[in-house]
Design a protein around this motif. Structure first.
Motif, PDB file in Angstrom:
ATOM      1  N   GLU A 107     -15.722  -8.195   2.140  1.00  0.00           N
ATOM      2  CA  GLU A 107     -15.480  -8.268   0.698  1.00  0.00           C
ATOM      3  C   GLU A 107     -14.155  -7.564   0.435  1.00  0.00           C
ATOM      4  O   GLU A 107     -14.047  -6.345   0.574  1.00  0.00           O
ATOM      5  N   VAL A 108     -13.151  -8.340   0.091  1.00  0.00           N
ATOM      6  CA  VAL A 108     -11.798  -7.800   0.022  1.00  0.00           C
ATOM      7  C   VAL A 108     -11.643  -6.866  -1.173  1.00  0.00           C
ATOM      8  O   VAL A 108     -12.153  -7.125  -2.263  1.00  0.00           O
ATOM      9  N   LEU A 109     -10.945  -5.764  -0.940  1.00  0.00           N
ATOM     10  CA  LEU A 109     -10.674  -4.776  -1.983  1.00  0.00           C
ATOM     11  C   LEU A 109      -9.199  -4.739  -2.339  1.00  0.00           C
ATOM     12  O   LEU A 109      -8.835  -4.638  -3.510  1.00  0.00           O
ATOM     13  N   ALA A 110      -8.339  -4.814  -1.324  1.00  0.00           N
ATOM     14  CA  ALA A 110      -6.906  -4.639  -1.558  1.00  0.00           C
ATOM     15  C   ALA A 110      -6.124  -5.161  -0.364  1.00  0.00           C
ATOM     16  O   ALA A 110      -6.695  -5.594   0.638  1.00  0.00           O
ATOM     17  N   ARG A 111      -4.809  -5.086  -0.492  1.00  0.00           N
ATOM     18  CA  ARG A 111      -3.915  -5.373   0.631  1.00  0.00           C
ATOM     19  C   ARG A 111      -3.457  -4.049   1.240  1.00  0.00           C
ATOM     20  O   ARG A 111      -3.275  -3.064   0.524  1.00  0.00           O
ATOM     21  N   TRP A 112      -3.293  -4.053   2.546  1.00  0.00           N
ATOM     22  CA  TRP A 112      -2.721  -2.890   3.227  1.00  0.00           C
ATOM     23  C   TRP A 112      -1.265  -3.226   3.521  1.00  0.00           C
ATOM     24  O   TRP A 112      -0.950  -3.876   4.506  1.00  0.00           O
TER      25      TRP A 112
END
Length: 234
Positions: A107-112
């Motif tokens: 479940e994606v939260l953000a980009r690194w």
């Protein structure tokens, strides 16, 4: 040795038992490899938004070799876990001819940065996404730390109808966040949560009402903060 009948009997019994075990093993091996235990169904479950039917079909075709008994469950699990959006996979047999596969997606939260994505567990994974996501920057061992901080600070900013677009954690553990209003906020290394809470309360009660179009807020003061609008410092 030939004059010791007890020893001879023990050796004979041992050899006989070994031969029986080997025969049973060979028989069992032959039986489980017979075509009478075909694998007829692979059931894939999970809330799948990114893993596609085509990807699943390709894995089944390429990696699921053998019958119900001979299929290597560990290799099957590894094949599914190589899918970019698969976080965890469990595989088990269901008698008489089925394999159950349960896939937990990231479940994606953000980009690194611009190299990877971060899931809600604070773990990096590599997959493609065109979603509008906040961007995290930080040292390699700081992914979980940045993810946790993002959740805390974003909840505080939501009270002022702002949300985080970017979080930066320096190697010295100094925090800086950028909001969707275009404001850069320096939190520093200590008391970040309390400092941000104090700032948001002031923003809601006073600063927002003045319509100052703030571009920078330095919260690294023990008893206050400094803000700047374009061309000025308040």
């Amino acid at each position: 040795m030939w004059n010791k009948p007890q020893l001879m009997n023990w050796i004979a019994n041992f050899l006989f038992a070994t031969a029986v075990v080997m025969m049973l093993y060979i028989l069992l091996y032959a039986v489980v490899h017979l075509p009478i235990f075909p694998l007829r169904e692979v059931k894939v479950e999970g809330h799948l938004s990114h893993v596609t039917h085509e990807q699943i079909s390709l894995i089944i075709e390429k990696h699921l070799k053998g019958n119900f008994f001979t299929l290597n469950l560990e290799r099957t699990r590894d094949a599914f876990e190589k899918l970019p959006w698969a976080r965890k996979v469990s595989v088990r047999r269901r008698w008489p001819d089925q394999i159950d596969v349960v896939i937990e997606e990231h479940e994606v939260l953000a980009r690194w940065g611009d190299i990877a994505l971060v899931n809600t567990y604070g773990e990096i994974f590599h997959a493609a996404s065109d979603a509008s996501l906040p961007v995290f920057y930080g040292p390699g061992d700081g992914v979980a730390e940045v993810s946790k901080g993002y959740g805390v600070y974003n909840a505080i900013l939501n009270q002022a109808h702002m949300k985080i677009e970017q979080v930066t954690l320096s190697p010295r553990r100094s925090w800086e966040i950028k909001t969707d209003k275009g404001m850069l906020i320096a939190l520093g290394r200590v008391d970040m949560e309390s400092r941000l809470t104090r700032f948001v309360k002031s923003y809601i009660s006073t600063l927002h009402q003045l319509e100052l179009n703030l571009r920078y807020a330095d919260l690294r003061y023990p008893n206050g903060f400094a803000v700047r609008k374009p061309g000025n410092m308040l």
